[in-house]
Design a protein around this motif. Structure first.
Motif, PDB file in Angstrom:
ATOM      1  N   ALA A  86      18.362  48.681   2.762  1.00 10.94           N
ATOM      2  CA  ALA A  86      19.540  49.549   2.654  1.00 10.94           C
ATOM      3  C   ALA A  86      19.962  50.059   4.034  1.00 10.94           C
ATOM      4  CB  ALA A  86      19.250  50.715   1.710  1.00 10.94           C
ATOM      5  N   TRP A  87      18.993  50.347   4.896  1.00 11.21           N
ATOM      6  CA  TRP A  87      19.305  50.810   6.252  1.00 11.21           C
ATOM      7  C   TRP A  87      20.124  49.748   6.984  1.00 11.21           C
ATOM      8  CZ3 TRP A  87      17.266  55.139   4.755  1.00 11.21           C
ATOM      9  CH2 TRP A  87      17.175  56.223   5.615  1.00 11.21           C
ATOM     10  N   ILE A  88      19.732  48.493   6.808  1.00 13.51           N
ATOM     11  CA  ILE A  88      20.462  47.392   7.443  1.00 13.51           C
ATOM     12  C   ILE A  88      21.838  47.246   6.812  1.00 13.51           C
ATOM     13  CG2 ILE A  88      20.497  44.877   7.775  1.00 13.51           C
ATOM     14  CD1 ILE A  88      17.361  45.102   7.921  1.00 13.51           C
ATOM     15  N   SER A  89      21.882  47.249   5.493  1.00 10.79           N
ATOM     16  CA  SER A  89      23.138  47.078   4.768  1.00 10.79           C
ATOM     17  C   SER A  89      24.168  48.143   5.135  1.00 10.79           C
ATOM     18  CB  SER A  89      22.860  47.102   3.266  1.00 10.79           C
ATOM     19  OG  SER A  89      24.044  47.113   2.530  1.00 10.79           O
ATOM     20  N   HIS A  90      23.719  49.377   5.283  1.00  6.16           N
ATOM     21  CA  HIS A  90      24.629  50.485   5.606  1.00  6.16           C
ATOM     22  C   HIS A  90      24.776  50.711   7.111  1.00  6.16           C
ATOM     23  CE1 HIS A  90      25.462  52.031   1.565  1.00  6.16           C
ATOM     24  NE2 HIS A  90      24.255  51.593   1.275  1.00  6.16           N
ATOM     25  N   GLN A  91      24.157  49.843   7.900  1.00  2.00           N
ATOM     26  CA  GLN A  91      24.221  49.943   9.369  1.00  2.00           C
ATOM     27  C   GLN A  91      23.929  51.369   9.833  1.00  2.00           C
ATOM     28  OE1 GLN A  91      28.029  48.317  10.516  1.00  2.00           O
ATOM     29  NE2 GLN A  91      27.468  46.274   9.849  1.00  2.00           N
ATOM     30  N   VAL A 142      19.876  55.883   1.267  1.00  2.00           N
ATOM     31  CA  VAL A 142      18.868  56.408   0.334  1.00  2.00           C
ATOM     32  C   VAL A 142      19.339  56.193  -1.106  1.00  2.00           C
ATOM     33  CG1 VAL A 142      17.701  58.501  -0.485  1.00  2.00           C
ATOM     34  CG2 VAL A 142      17.901  58.068   1.970  1.00  2.00           C
ATOM     35  N   LYS A 143      20.606  56.439  -1.376  1.00  2.00           N
ATOM     36  CA  LYS A 143      21.133  56.227  -2.738  1.00  2.00           C
ATOM     37  C   LYS A 143      21.072  54.747  -3.129  1.00  2.00           C
ATOM     38  CE  LYS A 143      23.991  60.223  -3.270  1.00  2.00           C
ATOM     39  NZ  LYS A 143      24.650  60.606  -4.476  1.00  2.00           N
ATOM     40  N   THR A 144      21.405  53.863  -2.205  1.00  2.00           N
ATOM     41  CA  THR A 144      21.329  52.425  -2.485  1.00  2.00           C
ATOM     42  C   THR A 144      19.892  52.010  -2.771  1.00  2.00           C
ATOM     43  OG1 THR A 144      23.285  51.919  -1.176  1.00  2.00           O
ATOM     44  CG2 THR A 144      21.710  50.123  -1.502  1.00  2.00           C
ATOM     45  N   ALA A 145      18.968  52.484  -1.966  1.00  2.00           N
ATOM     46  CA  ALA A 145      17.553  52.150  -2.182  1.00  2.00           C
ATOM     47  C   ALA A 145      17.064  52.695  -3.511  1.00  2.00           C
ATOM     48  CB  ALA A 145      16.711  52.682  -1.034  1.00  2.00           C
ATOM     49  N   ALA A 146      17.498  53.893  -3.875  1.00  2.00           N
ATOM     50  CA  ALA A 146      17.101  54.485  -5.165  1.00  2.00           C
ATOM     51  C   ALA A 146      17.567  53.594  -6.313  1.00  2.00           C
ATOM     52  CB  ALA A 146      17.663  55.884  -5.302  1.00  2.00           C
TER      53      ALA A 146
END
Length: 152
Positions: A86-91, A142-146
């Protein structure tokens, strides 16, 4: 003294008052753990001890009773942890210095609160500083990972 880090046992010969941060970085070569402030105020050195987020700059190696997980041990050799993806996806990362601590803090949050609100995220992450100011991207990641963790 013996330490279990990322699932492997290490025998380290260090002074009892050496901070865990320096054992991890200098003795065991886990460079994902960053030195930021040295007083547990920025969160760059965040690791887990038995799943709980801890500032390794203030935890003495001799006091560690449990398994230590660093950013290097969060995912697997074959797959990123959903937070890392998610960190990568959301840059999220700009300079990137604080990001390992941010991700480790977020992983602890998601272990406690699998479906966090914005307020939950802001509260849990408030002790982790990002000089680049990517806080809205951090919250989105964090929301995407959740969601990913909920689906799996």
């Amino acid at each position: 003294m013996k330490l279990v880090v990322n699932g492997a046992e290490y025998d380290v010969d260090v002074e009892d008052d050496m901070p865990l941060l320096w054992v991890l970085r200098d003795e065991l070569n886990f460079k994902g753990v960053k030195y930021g402030c040295g007083v547990a105020a920025c969160g760059a050195c965040t690791v887990h001890i038995d799943g709980v987020a801890v500032r390794s700059c203030q935890a003495l190696a001799a006091d560690v009773d449990g398994e230590v997980t660093t950013i290097e041990g969060l995912g697997t050799p074959d797959a990123l942890h959903p937070l890392q993806a998610a960190w990568i996806s959301h840059q999220v990362a700009q300079c990137g210095y604080c990001q390992s601590g941010q991700i480790m803090q977020a992983a602890s949050l998601l272990a406690d609160i699998p479906d966090p609100s914005d307020a939950d995220i802001d509260d849990a992450m408030s002790g982790n500083l990002c000089r680049c100011g990517t806080y809205t991207r951090i919250r989105a990641a964090v929301k995407t990972a959740a969601l990913t963790l909920k689906e799996n």
